[in-house]
Design a protein around this motif. Structure first.
Motif: not given
Length: 748
Positions: A528-529, A531-534, A630-638, A682-690
């Motif tokens: 969750v926290s 950067n392994t998961l894109d 709650i789990v979804v919010l954690e995945m999105v925000s990190g 999540d900032t670790k995604l570095e803008g790579k998301y839809e």
């Protein structure tokens, strides 16, 4: 090795550490064969160190005796070779009695190899006919000590030193005085699991003295290796032991001088052969005939002679009293040997067979003449002992027969019921012993998870499958076996690609254990926290988790509530595909019980629990929907739901908020979708998301965590949303928005 030439018999022998501080070895005849002859007024103990040294020490740590002071044929790293501690070879590779070869410090303070046979002895390394200085040795240091280290370096006080071929590698090593007379350094190859020779003292194996015995020659063949053969006119004495050499096929008295007649002898030429030592004296001669006459005149004191050209252009003549240490074609010798034989032996004897493989027994066993008198047997006492034993066996047989009859009569129905329950579950039943073996005794090193429901271990089953093995806690395992198996039979009907596969279980006494498939990437909590998961993997995890929960809630014959949805219970396979775990024994209800479910205690994990648990409201599938949001919010925000997060409020400054409140206020306070999406993701995604997918996930998650359970969507609605895109997604979103509007939420 204690008493290697008269060892204990191996039966009824004991090694005892006495209170007096003496370590003794006693044979079956109660004879003390060996002892350390030590004494101590304080307590003593025997300890084997990792370097191979066996120490007898006092309680204060003083060493009374150590095995390093008494080497047999092996020197270990850190063990000193001294004038009192030398290496003596074994008789053979399987006979460990004293052999003929010795690595020791001589009286001239230099390190040497000695052949000490039954009748003769000689030094053969370093080159015996050279001076110590020519051999690179110093005789002026009287310390007499040599040491091998674990890196492969050997250093002696006489100046001799060597490094192994694998020098500087830290390996297990041992310097051995081998039975064939060569000193070798062995290093253990961890990959091949064998000992490899990394140094040896003598490269020309026939240079070792005493290998082939008297009247024989040693030769080296590329295929057969070192071989021994008898000279013309001789035959082997013992084919199983070439160290005894060869004996004449003729009558030796025919070589004896007689005053009445001339001795009828002749000489056989042995080109480029050498017999080291045992010449009566060295003669300087001008020709072969002159040396031959000298040997003939010496009669039986000359068995033959060697002739070699010297530096003053004459010949050195070596009449031999004994033909020992013979070598065929040594590389460092250019002379010839002439063997004296009776003339009749030329006609009857055969030419020697060179390079034929030796037929020898390396055991060279030596029987020990040792007898032990058995104690006299009391016949009356012996009869009573056997009679009482027979009565005891009869009584035990009757007791076992009665117990077996009663057990079969009373317990058979229970076994039949259990068989029916086992067939209903569809799972393999494991024994506790097998699972204990698979987890190495439920070792801490095999533990991969721990929670209120129990501890999970990684284990390798007997069929080589890798499994996750969960030992249920006492609170989870206190139900009866029949109830436990009944619930397992329901779980056995569950089959979905996003649910963890259960392979089997164990029920033995107080132990209740579940066996699942092992997931290579562990749980979602580990990622969750990070950067392994894109973003694609996160979105797929959200979709797959929703599908698995929707199946539990609405597609099963029984209604299954998970009651503890959290990242730790969402496992990821080798392709990061999610599988919901730990749903097994949470709560199983019939469909007509969905509106009136009751729980004896609060379930779930703090931070993921729906308000119904706190306010004692009816528990429905909406508790899982809340936890899922709650789990979804954690995945999105990190960000973690268990921690507070900083929120920039322009009017009030920086304040701390829980994850749900933080997301709500960021969404409501943003001027447009793009801005709050950028703030939440999540900032670790570095803008790579839809952006559209982030927007959909966040809004569905906020709908899932509504305080009013009636305002939360079902898991099937979420699955439909995630499975669609384009216009269909707009339709589903419109449906959810309409439901929200009618509820008066005003959130959207």
């Amino acid at each position: 090795m204690a008493n290697r030439d008269q060892p204990v018999n191996g039966k009824a022998s004991t090694l005892s550490l006495l209170k007096s501080g003496n370590l003794i070895l006693i044979d079956a005849g109660r004879t003390t064969f060996w002892s350390t002859t030590t004494f101590s007024s304080s307590k003593v103990h025997l300890k084997l160190n990792n370097n191979g040294n066996l120490l007898l020490q006092t309680s204060q740590g003083a060493t009374l005796w150590q095995s390093f002071d008494s080497p047999t044929d092996t020197l270990l790293p850190g063990q000193k070779l001294t004038d009192q501690a030398f290496l003596l070879s074994s008789r053979s590779t399987t006979n460990y009695s004293s052999g003929f070869y010795k690595l020791f410090f001589d009286t001239d303070n230099s390190l040497k190899l000695l052949y000490k046979g039954p009748n003769v002895s000689s030094v053969y390394w370093p080159t015996p006919y050279n001076t110590p200085s020519t051999n690179g040795r110093s005789t002026f240091n009287i310390s007499r000590i040599a040491l091998l280290d674990s890196l492969g370096s050997f250093l002696s006080s006489d100046g001799f030193q060597f490094n192994s071929t694998d020098y500087l590698a830290r390996l297990h090593r041992r310097l051995v005085m081998d039975p064939d007379g060569n000193a070798r350094l062995y290093s253990f190859n961890e990959n091949r699991k064998i000992w490899e020779v990394t140094w040896l003292a003598i490269s020309a194996s026939c240079s070792v003295h005493g290998l082939c015995g008297a009247n024989s020659l040693c030769a080296y063949h590329p295929v057969n290796g070192r071989t021994c053969y008898c000279m013309q006119g001789f035959k082997v004495k013992d084919p199983n032991d070439w160290t005894q050499g060869c004996v004449p096929e003729f009558h030796e008295e025919n070589l004896t001088c007689s005053s009445k007649k001339n001795v009828s002898v002749d000489y056989v030429t042995l080109p480029t052969t050498e017999f080291y030592g045992y010449e009566s004296r060295v003669y300087n001669v001008a020709s072969l005939i002159e040396c031959q006459n000298i040997c003939t005149q010496l009669c039986d004191d000359c068995k033959g002679f060697q002739l070699s050209f010297n530096s003053i252009r004459t010949y050195n003549c070596y009449p031999k009293t004994v033909l020992l240490n013979g070598r065929d074609s040594p590389p460092d010798y250019s002379g010839d040997t002439y063997l004296k034989l009776p003339k009749e032996a030329f006609l009857s004897s055969k030419k020697p067979l060179k390079n034929s493989p030796m037929e020898c027994d390396s055991n060279l066993a030596q029987p020990l003449d040792r007898f032990y008198q058995k104690p006299r047997r009391n016949s009356t006492l012996y009869f009573l002992l056997w009679f009482s034993s027979a009565v005891g066996v009869l009584e035990l047989t009757i007791i076992l027969a009665v117990w077996f009859f009663l057990f079969r009569t009373n317990k058979q129905p229970d076994h039949e019921d259990q068989r029916l329950l086992l067939s209903a579950t569809g799972f393999q039943r494991f024994s506790y012993a097998e699972l204990k073996r698979a987890t190495k005794g439920f070792s801490k090193s095999q533990e991969i998870g721990r929670g209120a429901g129990g501890v999970v271990y990684k284990g390798k089953l007997d069929d080589d499958r890798v499994a996750a093995i969960k030992c249920l806690s006492s609170s989870e395992a206190n139900q009866g076996e029949a109830e436990f198996l009944a619930e397992l039979s329901t779980i056995g009907m569950l089959n979905h690609m996003n649910l963890i596969d259960m392979w089997g279980y164990c029920v033995e006494g107080k132990h209740k254990i579940l066996v699942y498939e092992f997931m290579e990437h562990g749980s979602l909590a580990d990622y969750v926290s990070s950067n392994t998961l894109d973003w694609k993997k996160r979105f797929d995890v959200a979709v797959g988790t929703a599908k698995g929960l929707a199946y539990l809630h609405e597609e099963c014959l029984e209604w299954v509530l998970h009651c503890d949805v959290k990242p730790q219970n969402i496992l990821l396979d080798s392709n990061f595909k999610p599988k919901v775990a730990d749903f097994g024994l949470s709560k199983l209800l019939n469909r007509d019980e969905r509106g009136s479910s009751g729980f004896s205690r609060i379930r779930g994990t703090r931070g993921y629990m729906a308000p119904e648990w706190v306010y004692n409201l009816p528990i429905t599938s909406k508790v899982d929907v809340y936890s899922y949001g709650i789990v979804v919010l954690e995945m999105v925000s990190g960000k973690s739901a268990m921690e507070t997060h900083s929120l920039d409020l322009s009017s009030r400054g920086i304040e701390q908020r829980r994850l749900v409140t933080w997301v709500r206020e960021v969404v409501e306070g943003a001027p447009n979708t793009e801005s709050w999406v950028e703030a939440v993701v999540d900032t670790k995604l570095e803008g790579k998301y839809e952006i559209s997918q982030v927007e959909a996930l966040v809004k569905v998650a906020l709908q899932c965590i509504h305080d009013d359970m009636n305002q939360r969507p079902s898991m099937s609605q979420e699955c439909l949303l995630f499975a669609c895109d384009g216009t269909m997604m707009v339709v589903v979103m419109a449906t959810i928005v309409r439901q929200t509007y009618m509820s008066g939420s005003g959130l959207f």
